[in-house]
Motif scaffolding. Structure first.
Motif, PDB file in Angstrom:
ATOM      1  N   LEU A 109       0.827  -1.212   0.000  1.00 18.10           N
ATOM      2  CA  LEU A 109       0.000   0.000   0.000  1.00 18.10           C
ATOM      3  C   LEU A 109       0.861   1.262   0.000  1.00 18.10           C
ATOM      4  N   VAL A 110       1.938   1.241   0.781  1.00 16.50           N
ATOM      5  CA  VAL A 110       2.844   2.397   0.814  1.00 16.50           C
ATOM      6  C   VAL A 110       3.452   2.630  -0.565  1.00 16.50           C
ATOM      7  N   ALA A 111       3.827   1.542  -1.228  1.00 13.65           N
ATOM      8  CA  ALA A 111       4.384   1.668  -2.580  1.00 13.65           C
ATOM      9  C   ALA A 111       3.359   2.290  -3.523  1.00 13.65           C
ATOM     10  N   LEU A 112       2.095   1.895  -3.406  1.00  9.81           N
ATOM     11  CA  LEU A 112       1.049   2.463  -4.261  1.00  9.81           C
ATOM     12  C   LEU A 112       0.818   3.937  -3.955  1.00  9.81           C
ATOM     13  N   ILE A 113       0.928   4.311  -2.677  1.00  6.00           N
ATOM     14  CA  ILE A 113       0.789   5.722  -2.295  1.00  6.00           C
ATOM     15  C   ILE A 113       1.876   6.558  -2.957  1.00  6.00           C
ATOM     16  N   TYR A 114       3.103   6.034  -2.966  1.00  6.67           N
ATOM     17  CA  TYR A 114       4.196   6.777  -3.595  1.00  6.67           C
ATOM     18  C   TYR A 114       4.135   6.698  -5.117  1.00  6.67           C
ATOM     19  N   CYS A 115       3.467   5.667  -5.638  1.00  2.70           N
ATOM     20  CA  CYS A 115       3.198   5.645  -7.084  1.00  2.70           C
ATOM     21  C   CYS A 115       2.341   6.853  -7.457  1.00  2.70           C
ATOM     22  N   ASN A 116       1.345   7.139  -6.622  1.00  2.00           N
ATOM     23  CA  ASN A 116       0.517   8.329  -6.840  1.00  2.00           C
ATOM     24  C   ASN A 116       1.351   9.592  -6.792  1.00  2.00           C
ATOM     25  N   ASN A 117       2.341   9.621  -5.894  1.00  2.00           N
ATOM     26  CA  ASN A 117       3.207  10.785  -5.749  1.00  2.00           C
ATOM     27  C   ASN A 117       3.921  11.103  -7.060  1.00  2.00           C
ATOM     28  N   PHE A 118       4.473  10.067  -7.693  1.00  2.00           N
ATOM     29  CA  PHE A 118       5.210  10.287  -8.933  1.00  2.00           C
ATOM     30  C   PHE A 118       4.284  10.394 -10.137  1.00  2.00           C
ATOM     31  N   LEU A 119       3.118   9.745 -10.083  1.00  2.00           N
ATOM     32  CA  LEU A 119       2.125   9.955 -11.137  1.00  2.00           C
ATOM     33  C   LEU A 119       1.690  11.409 -11.173  1.00  2.00           C
ATOM     34  N   ASN A 120       1.544  11.999  -9.995  1.00  2.00           N
ATOM     35  CA  ASN A 120       1.153  13.405  -9.905  1.00  2.00           C
ATOM     36  C   ASN A 120       2.193  14.299 -10.568  1.00  2.00           C
ATOM     37  N   ILE A 121       3.470  13.951 -10.412  1.00  2.00           N
ATOM     38  CA  ILE A 121       4.544  14.719 -11.039  1.00  2.00           C
ATOM     39  C   ILE A 121       4.505  14.555 -12.552  1.00  2.00           C
ATOM     40  N   ILE A 122       4.290  13.319 -13.004  1.00  2.00           N
ATOM     41  CA  ILE A 122       4.252  13.043 -14.446  1.00  2.00           C
ATOM     42  C   ILE A 122       3.052  13.710 -15.108  1.00  2.00           C
ATOM     43  N   SER A 169       3.681  -8.149  -2.972  1.00  2.00           N
ATOM     44  CA  SER A 169       3.855  -6.699  -2.764  1.00  2.00           C
ATOM     45  C   SER A 169       5.045  -6.164  -3.547  1.00  2.00           C
ATOM     46  N   ILE A 170       5.850  -7.068  -4.101  1.00  2.00           N
ATOM     47  CA  ILE A 170       6.978  -6.631  -4.930  1.00  2.00           C
ATOM     48  C   ILE A 170       6.483  -5.948  -6.201  1.00  2.00           C
ATOM     49  N   VAL A 171       5.236  -6.278  -6.650  1.00  2.00           N
ATOM     50  CA  VAL A 171       4.686  -5.680  -7.875  1.00  2.00           C
ATOM     51  C   VAL A 171       4.490  -4.171  -7.726  1.00  2.00           C
ATOM     52  N   PRO A 172       3.811  -3.684  -6.658  1.00  2.00           N
ATOM     53  CA  PRO A 172       3.721  -2.225  -6.473  1.00  2.00           C
ATOM     54  C   PRO A 172       5.084  -1.564  -6.293  1.00  2.00           C
ATOM     55  N   VAL A 173       6.019  -2.285  -5.658  1.00  2.00           N
ATOM     56  CA  VAL A 173       7.360  -1.722  -5.450  1.00  2.00           C
ATOM     57  C   VAL A 173       8.066  -1.535  -6.791  1.00  2.00           C
ATOM     58  N   ILE A 174       7.974  -2.539  -7.673  1.00  2.00           N
ATOM     59  CA  ILE A 174       8.592  -2.437  -9.001  1.00  2.00           C
ATOM     60  C   ILE A 174       7.934  -1.312  -9.797  1.00  2.00           C
ATOM     61  N   THR A 175       6.596  -1.212  -9.699  1.00  2.00           N
ATOM     62  CA  THR A 175       5.881  -0.130 -10.385  1.00  2.00           C
ATOM     63  C   THR A 175       6.356   1.230  -9.889  1.00  2.00           C
ATOM     64  N   LEU A 176       6.553   1.345  -8.581  1.00  2.94           N
ATOM     65  CA  LEU A 176       7.055   2.595  -7.992  1.00  2.94           C
ATOM     66  C   LEU A 176       8.430   2.945  -8.552  1.00  2.94           C
ATOM     67  N   ILE A 177       9.298   1.953  -8.639  1.00  5.69           N
ATOM     68  CA  ILE A 177      10.652   2.192  -9.159  1.00  5.69           C
ATOM     69  C   ILE A 177      10.592   2.683 -10.602  1.00  5.69           C
ATOM     70  N   LEU A 178       9.728   2.061 -11.409  1.00  5.43           N
ATOM     71  CA  LEU A 178       9.597   2.469 -12.811  1.00  5.43           C
ATOM     72  C   LEU A 178       9.090   3.907 -12.925  1.00  5.43           C
ATOM     73  N   LEU A 179       8.091   4.251 -12.124  1.00  5.97           N
ATOM     74  CA  LEU A 179       7.568   5.627 -12.153  1.00  5.97           C
ATOM     75  C   LEU A 179       8.613   6.623 -11.680  1.00  5.97           C
ATOM     76  N   TRP A 180       9.407   6.216 -10.687  1.00  2.00           N
ATOM     77  CA  TRP A 180      10.479   7.088 -10.203  1.00  2.00           C
ATOM     78  C   TRP A 180      11.504   7.336 -11.304  1.00  2.00           C
ATOM     79  N   ILE A 181      11.863   6.277 -12.046  1.00  2.00           N
ATOM     80  CA  ILE A 181      12.847   6.410 -13.122  1.00  2.00           C
ATOM     81  C   ILE A 181      12.318   7.332 -14.215  1.00  2.00           C
ATOM     82  N   ILE A 182      11.048   7.145 -14.588  1.00  2.00           N
ATOM     83  CA  ILE A 182      10.454   7.986 -15.628  1.00  2.00           C
ATOM     84  C   ILE A 182      10.441   9.451 -15.198  1.00  2.00           C
TER      85      ILE A 182
END
Length: 452
Positions: A109-122, A169-182
């Motif tokens: 869930l934390v990883a998904l929250i931070y996915c939103n953080n970087f989605l907001n930037i993108i 839970s590794i799936v949201p973490v990997i998604t977070l890493i990809l969004l961070w890289i982008i």
């Protein structure tokens, strides 16, 4: 409040709804995360750094971008979720839910929250896409409420699997890493004086707002306000928040919250449904014009014309909100009657009160930022607090008098009569407000010269 919600959610769901707390939370997490993304887009401030002096120093560009991203990690919009999920998870563990499963579910869930953080930037400045996401969310929510289509049937298994198969839970973490890289590459790419900071040449677009000329001299200010809303992020956020207030009545008219079942609360909800823009925009008049307010005061401008433009803008927005709120007819014509009555009160009374209170709010607004989009502590003082009573409590009081003295319809009539009376005495009220603005003029000018 969020901590108490995290603790109480488990017991409320289990004892009152007779459902499994974890399954119920997982069911609605899709709405939680999408709404969080919309709220971030409207209110979260983007990571901003003055890079000109940094580019002249021996810093690597990656370090500068990392620092900018680091500023968002401890954002309110990221941290606030932990105040709910950590207490909720502690209660889960106390009730013999497996510790490892709960912990890894939290990590997902934390990883998904931070996915939103970087989605907001993108997605920054992609207004059309955000409106589409918000519209889709509203459609799915309505379809689920009407029991035509339940989107959670397809999303719940994902969140449930995060708990049942912990290492997923590794799936949201990997998604977070990809969004961070982008996001990181996007920021690094523009980190040049001749790229991200270069002046951009745009095609000039003219806007035909001649239809506003019917308002006379007030039209000049109306056109300026409409352009201000279209071109500035902070002003656009007010529109988004106002639109979200249209759904506020669902808490009151659907019986979803037992506390709000009382008849008096209907007026309270209706004031917000039709007055979201009025309350959000009006409370910061004249702060919206703080960047050029001193220049305006050197011109031959009558306060009455200036205030009339703000008043008409709020009236138009209230009428539009009332039309959009016609969907509440689904709950019965009496519900929509409450909304219409509240709109009359907003136009006749609250539109004047917010302008009156604005004279005492001396907080300059940064139109390019969403900081303090819900308000600023400096905007609150004893005078504005006293003026808040007739905005919210007076219509509830008038309705209560009519409701308990005779019938609900007398209550509606009293609230509507107050609105009509306010409209009838508009000129007299405006004269008083104009005198107040003149009295506060030099204090306001001095306040706008100060920086936070």
């Amino acid at each position: 409040m969020v901590v108490s919600g995290g603790i109480g959610a488990y017991f409320f769901i289990e004892e009152n709804l007779n459902l499994d707390p974890l399954d119920t939370i997982n069911r609605f997490l899709i709405y939680w995360f999408i709404f969080n993304l919309l709220l971030r887009y409207a209110l979260q401030k983007m990571p901003v750094i003055n890079i000109k002096p940094l580019l002249l120093l021996p810093f690597k560009k990656k370090k500068i971008v990392s620092f900018a991203f680091g500023k968002t990690i401890f954002s309110f919009f990221n941290i606030i979720h932990t105040f709910f999920f950590i207490p909720f998870s502690i209660v889960l563990i106390q009730n013999e839910y497996p510790v490892l499963n709960v912990l890894l579910w939290n990590i997902g869930l934390v990883a998904l929250i931070y996915c939103n953080n970087f989605l907001n930037i993108i997605l920054n400045k992609k207004d059309n896409l955000i409106f589409i996401i918000g519209g889709v969310l509203a459609v799915f929510g309505t379809l689920q409420y009407l029991e035509y289509f339940d989107i959670t049937t397809y999303t719940t298994p994902f969140f449930t699997t995060l708990y049942q198969i912990p290492f997923l839970s590794i799936v949201p973490v990997i998604t977070l890493i990809l969004l961070w890289i982008i996001s990181f590459r996007s920021f690094t790419k523009d980190l040049y004086l001749d790229a991200g900071l270069a002046s951009k040449t745009n095609t000039v677009k003219t806007e035909n707002l001649d239809w506003l000329n019917r308002f006379g001299k007030t039209a000049t200010f109306l056109k300026n306000d409409i352009k201000l809303i279209k071109r500035n992020r902070r002003a656009r956020s007010t529109i988004i928040v106002s639109f979200l207030f249209l759904f506020y009545g669902l808490l009151f008219f659907t019986g979803a919250v037992e506390t709000y079942d009382g008849p008096i609360w209907r007026i309270f909800a209706a004031i917000f449904i039709t007055g979201g823009f009025l309350l959000g925009f009006g409370q910061f008049v004249p702060s919206w014009d703080s960047s050029y307010y001193p220049l305006m005061m050197t011109q031959n401008i009558r306060y009455k014309e200036y205030l009339s433009s703000k008043w008409w803008l709020m009236v138009i927005a209230t009428l539009v909100s009332t039309v959009l709120a016609s969907g509440y007819l689904y709950f019965g014509w009496e519900v929509y009657l409450v909304i219409v009555v509240a709109a009359i009160y907003n136009i006749g009374v609250n539109s004047h009160i917010v302008l009156w209170a604005g004279a005492y709010v001396k907080t300059p607004i940064d139109l390019a930022s969403n900081k303090y989009a819900f308000g600023d502590k400096q905007a609150f003082n004893m005078k504005t607090m006293m003026l808040a009573f007739p905005k919210m409590a007076l219509p509830m009081l008038l309705y209560a008098i009519g409701y308990y003295a005779y019938s609900p319809y007398l209550g509606y009539a009293l609230v509507a009569i107050a609105g009509i009376a306010g409209f009838a005495f508009k000129d007299a009220v405006f004269s008083k407000i104009e005198r107040i603005y003149k009295t506060e003029k030099y204090k306001t000018l001095a306040a706008y010269k100060q920086t936070k």
